[in-house]
Structure formats: C-alpha cells, structure tokens
Design an enzyme around this catalytic site. Structure first.
Site, PDB file in Angstrom:
ATOM      1  N   GLU A  45      74.876  68.294  10.718  1.00  0.00           N
ATOM      2  CA  GLU A  45      76.119  68.751  10.000  1.00  0.00           C
ATOM      3  C   GLU A  45      77.191  67.681  10.029  1.00  0.00           C
ATOM      4  O   GLU A  45      78.385  68.143  10.191  1.00  0.00           O
ATOM      5  CB  GLU A  45      76.470  70.152  10.637  1.00  0.00           C
ATOM      6  CG  GLU A  45      76.923  70.053  11.935  1.00  0.00           C
ATOM      7  CD  GLU A  45      75.994  70.273  12.819  1.00  0.00           C
ATOM      8  OE1 GLU A  45      76.148  70.584  14.353  1.00  0.00           O
ATOM      9  OE2 GLU A  45      74.772  70.125  12.859  1.00  0.00           O
ATOM     10  N   ASP A  84      82.385  66.725  10.894  1.00  0.00           N
ATOM     11  CA  ASP A  84      81.193  67.714  11.147  1.00  0.00           C
ATOM     12  C   ASP A  84      82.086  68.977  10.918  1.00  0.00           C
ATOM     13  O   ASP A  84      83.138  69.261  10.945  1.00  0.00           O
ATOM     14  CB  ASP A  84      80.468  67.618  12.179  1.00  0.00           C
ATOM     15  CG  ASP A  84      81.298  67.712  13.475  1.00  0.00           C
ATOM     16  OD1 ASP A  84      82.066  68.495  13.573  1.00  0.00           O
ATOM     17  OD2 ASP A  84      80.678  67.318  14.643  1.00  0.00           O
TER      18      ASP A  84
END
Length: 323
Positions: free
Chosen positions: A240, A197
């Site tokens: 994300e 991420d």
C-alpha cells in the site's frame, strides 16, 4: 518546442530508458545488424531534446552526440527510412565533423524507432567509412531490426507496470528515477519525490475483504494520475506504499502537490458493495536541492524519514524536509 515534439519527449521519458546501463538484449540487436548488413558501425540512438544518446553501440566509443543537424535528426523529422549514400556529396552533411573528422563517415542508413502511439523515440542506424548503396532487401532487414528494438522496449515497459493499479512497479520506477536524477544534475534543475502510504490499510482488508482493499488501491492510483503532470511518474513500490517523482519541482511546490493529493484522497470515498470506504494517507516529501541528495536511494531514504514523522505525528498529514 512544438506540441508534437513535447509529446514525443514525454513518450520517451515514459519508457524510462534514457541514461540506463547497457543491456545484452539491445547489444545483441546491434551486433546482428552490423553483421547482417556488413557495416562497421551500428547504433540504437535515442533522441533527447538536444542530444542523441546511444543505448547500444558497435564500432564507436561515444556515449552521446549533438542532435542538431545530425543524420538521426533528419531520420526522425522524416519519420521514414533515411539513407545517405555518399555524405561528401550531400550539402547537408559534407562539412560536418563526423564526415570530415576522425570518424570519416561516408554512408548512413537509419530507420525511426516508432512506438505503437506513433512517436519516434530514436533511430536504429548503420554507418560506413565508404560510400555504398542498400538494396531493397537490405533496407527491409534494417527496418525489421528496428521493429525488434521497439518490441524489446515495449516488453521492458510492460514488465515494469503493476497489473492492479497500472502504475509503475519498483523496478520501472527505479530506472525512471535514476534517469531523472541524472537529468537534474545535468541541467541543474529541481527534482522532488513524494512517498506515501494508506493509513491503517490492514483494517480495510479485515473489515471489507481483500477485493475491497484492491479497489481502494485502484482508486488511489486513479486520483494520482489525475493530479500529476504528464511527465511526472507515479509508482506502487509496496503493498500500500506509493511514490511520485516530480521533475522540475522545488520542495515548496512538491509539498503543495502532496497536500492536494492527500486531501483529495481523504475526501473521495471508495464505493464498494453498498459501502463508502474512506481512507487517509500520510506523505513524506524530499528534494535533491534541499537534502544534499546524490542518489535515488538517498532521496527515498529522506522521504521515508519524513513519512515516518508524518505517521508519528498522527497520520493523515504531510511532512517535508527543508534542510
């Protein structure tokens, strides 16, 4: 293996439909095909490298069969509707077990399942225990039912993709990961997974706005696509958070791939409204052959544990498991 066959297999795997659970949408098509054409057997067959796997079946109990020399293999090779009116009179098939054995197949008709890209994923076929002929109208009906199968596969695929990045979403990735895990078990091959991420992503949205954050994620997805092979699978599974599935890849090579992607992301700014936005990412890497992993859930759990360690050690790094 020819180039075209290799591309066909890549296209088949991209749809992440092999070795998935039965689905009523496809079963409805085979039931209707059997009734419409008055055939005791109807199959939606997908052709892997060496086997035929039945996504939907009416009238048989088998889940798969050998591809070599089969009716469906001939239909795929021809790329056109393929009909055998009497199998006992055809030298290609008269001595096959499916003709001489318990299934006693005397008639076959199949139409290739052709994607918009022109690759044949498999065949929609009917079979009978007695010789017969199909009228032009009946063959056209079989062709129309085959197009319905491809339409369903396409709709299923579109629903699995993230509209922002173009990568697969969690559901599509999950189906693909289960398929590749079963393939790895079947052929005793390596399978690795990257989970990563964006470090401090909320700060990017706060400083530059959500549109800038979206552009960052789009560029990250573009980098991933450029860094992986055609048969690897990248997915956005959270805001994300991303993952990449790496078939036939051992843990040491997966670590190198993760490091290459991480470094590329860190060195490639996102240009947005006269700003150069630099980001970093943290990676966790897991493999089925180093982690005693037997499910997709466990593979993700191990990778997530490594990702947590990467974060706790300062971020912008890769941690792999090599137990």
């Amino acid at each position: 293996m020819t180039y075209i066959e290799n591309r066909r297999l890549q296209e088949l795997r991209r749809y992440a439909i092999l070795d998935t659970e039965p689905e009523e949408t496809f079963d409805r098509i085979t039931r209707l095909t059997r009734e419409l054409l008055n055939a005791p057997i109807a199959l939606i067959t997908l052709a892997d490298e060496n086997r035929l796997w039945f996504k939907s079946k009416q009238g048989v109990q088998l889940d798969e069969a050998s591809k070599d020399g089969s009716f469906c293999a001939h239909a795929l090779k021809n790329g056109q509707p393929f009909v055998v009116e009497d199998t006992t009179l055809d030298d290609r098939f008269k001595d096959k077990e499916i003709v001489r054995g318990e299934y006693n197949i005397r008639f076959y008709a199949g139409v290739p399942l052709t994607t918009p890209s022109g690759y044949h994923l498999g065949v929609l076929c009917i079979m009978d225990h007695k010789p017969r002929k199909l009228t032009c109208e009946q063959l056209a009906s079989l062709y129309d039912m085959g197009r319905m199968v491809i339409d369903e596969i396409e709709l299923r695929s579109l629903a699995a993709y993230d509209c922002l990045t173009g990568l697969q979403q969690r559901q599509g990735f999950w189906l693909k990961a289960r398929q590749e895990l079963e393939r790895s078990k079947r052929y005793d091959s390596d399978l690795s997974l990257l989970l990563f991420d964006v470090d401090g992503f909320k700060g990017i949205n706060a400083s530059y706005g959500h549109a800038a954050g979206d552009r960052v994620l789009q560029q990250l997805a573009d980098i991933c696509r450029c860094q992986i092979r055609a048969f690897d699978t990248a997915a956005r599974i959270g805001g994300e958070q991303f993952t990449i599935l790496l078939p036939q890849t051992e843990i040491t090579d997966a670590y190198k791939i993760a490091e290459r992607i991480r470094t590329t992301i860190a060195n490639t700014p996102t240009h947005y409204c006269d700003n150069d936005i630099f980001i970093t990412t943290s990676f966790g890497v897991a493999s089925i052959n180093t982690s005693n992993v037997y499910s997709v859930t466990e593979l993700l759990r191990v990778a997530d544990k490594c990702l947590y360690q990467a974060k706790s050690k300062g971020r912008n790094r890769t941690v792999s498991v090599a137990a």
